[in-house]
Design a protein around this motif. Sequence first.
Motif, short mmCIF file in Angstrom:
data_model
loop_
_atom_site.label_atom_id
_atom_site.label_comp_id
_atom_site.label_asym_id
_atom_site.label_seq_id
_atom_site.Cartn_x
_atom_site.Cartn_y
_atom_site.Cartn_z
N ARG A 1 0.84 -1.19 0.00
CA ARG A 1 0.00 0.00 0.00
C ARG A 1 0.87 1.25 0.00
O ARG A 1 2.07 1.16 0.30
N THR A 2 0.26 2.41 -0.29
CA THR A 2 1.02 3.67 -0.32
C THR A 2 1.71 3.92 1.03
O THR A 2 1.30 3.37 2.05
N ASP A 3 2.71 4.78 0.97
CA ASP A 3 3.45 5.19 2.17
C ASP A 3 4.16 4.03 2.88
O ASP A 3 4.30 4.04 4.10
N THR A 4 4.51 3.01 2.12
CA THR A 4 5.33 1.93 2.70
C THR A 4 6.56 1.78 1.80
O THR A 4 6.48 2.07 0.60
N PRO A 5 7.67 1.31 2.37
CA PRO A 5 8.89 1.18 1.57
C PRO A 5 8.72 0.21 0.39
O PRO A 5 9.38 0.35 -0.64
N ALA A 6 7.82 -0.77 0.53
CA ALA A 6 7.67 -1.78 -0.53
C ALA A 6 6.85 -1.26 -1.72
O ALA A 6 6.85 -1.86 -2.80
N ARG B 1 4.45 16.47 -3.29
CA ARG B 1 4.33 15.08 -2.79
C ARG B 1 5.37 14.19 -3.45
O ARG B 1 5.94 14.54 -4.49
N ARG B 2 5.60 13.04 -2.85
CA ARG B 2 6.54 12.06 -3.42
C ARG B 2 5.78 10.86 -3.97
O ARG B 2 4.62 10.63 -3.58
N ALA B 3 6.44 10.11 -4.85
CA ALA B 3 5.78 9.01 -5.57
C ALA B 3 5.02 8.06 -4.64
O ALA B 3 3.90 7.65 -4.93
N PRO C 1 -1.75 6.98 -4.57
CA PRO C 1 -2.39 5.69 -4.77
C PRO C 1 -2.51 5.37 -6.27
O PRO C 1 -2.34 6.26 -7.12
N VAL C 2 -2.80 4.14 -6.57
CA VAL C 2 -2.91 3.69 -7.96
C VAL C 2 -3.90 4.56 -8.73
O VAL C 2 -3.66 4.92 -9.89
N SER C 3 -5.00 4.96 -8.06
CA SER C 3 -6.03 5.76 -8.75
C SER C 3 -5.44 7.08 -9.23
O SER C 3 -5.80 7.58 -10.30
N GLU C 4 -4.53 7.71 -8.45
CA GLU C 4 -3.95 8.99 -8.87
C GLU C 4 -2.93 8.79 -10.00
O GLU C 4 -2.85 9.60 -10.92
#
Length: 280
Positions: free
Chosen positions: A165-170, A260-262, A266-269
């Motif tokens: 999910r967003t905001d995670t290193p993975a 903002r950073r990559a 989210p996928v929708s954006e």
Amino acid sequence: MTDRSAAVVLPPLRDVIARHGLAASKALGQNFLLDGQLLDRIARVPGPLDGQRVYEVGPGPGGLTRALLKAGATVVAVERDRRCVPALAELADAYPGRLTVIDDDALAVDEAALAGPGAHIVSNLPYNVGTALLVRWLTAEPWPPFWASLTLMFQKEVAERIVARTDTPAYGRLSVLAQFRSIATLAFPVHRSAFVPPPKVTSAIVHLVPAVQPAGVAMRTLEQVTAAAFGQRRKMLRQSLKGVPGAVDALDMLGIDPTRRAETLPVSEFAALAGVLDGG
Ligand code: SAM
């Protein structure tokens, strides 16, 4: 008519491996699964397989293939290691008309033609070609693709990237691609001790089903945007997207803060950005 539920008695996999001299080859990414219960559990992930078509990459000595056949599937399996072919031929004899073995490189075959429409892809993937195959299956055209679902073994780190999910290193390119094109879930982890020989890392089974695509978003544009954004993931979008013509203006049009950073998108954006660039 074949009775799919008829019990088939097969020799232990260890005997098959010994009799056919199938010592695991590191170069071919061979880590075999021999635990029947675990193999049955993997074969349950796509849902009921009775009467379904399955395309398997890398059957090796045939452990997972056995579980798929036992579940009632008709299997087309592509294996690059010639040494496995006689062992797989014995399995094909035990399940007449239900197993076709293709002695070839999975990266070189026309898999849509081999698998047939609506096939479930199930594979304990060779790690060295796993991501390449996943990307190919996710970028298949036309969409919806020829496959009905993917049930795949990956190194746990790769599995986590797929479902991140967003905001995670993975979270990165692979997450956006996988979650744009599919509904991706982590089915369960598989400890290294389950494999012969054990790999260095923990693995996990991932399950993906095709998602409905929003109109007007070209895969190529989405990939271009995510490659640029995550190529400099620590930078603000107004910097990392500079090389993609029109992308910084598109951020403005969509009201996406360019500082903002990559990993916050989210996928929708990402899809909306690609849609604007594609003139949507
Ligand atoms: N399915 C078996 C199991 O679960 O025990 C074997 C899995 S092993 C991790 C990966 C298998 O993929 C090996 O049998 C290997 O020979 C095969 N393989 C590797 N690269 C391949 C390729 N490019 N095309 C087809 N098979 C390949």
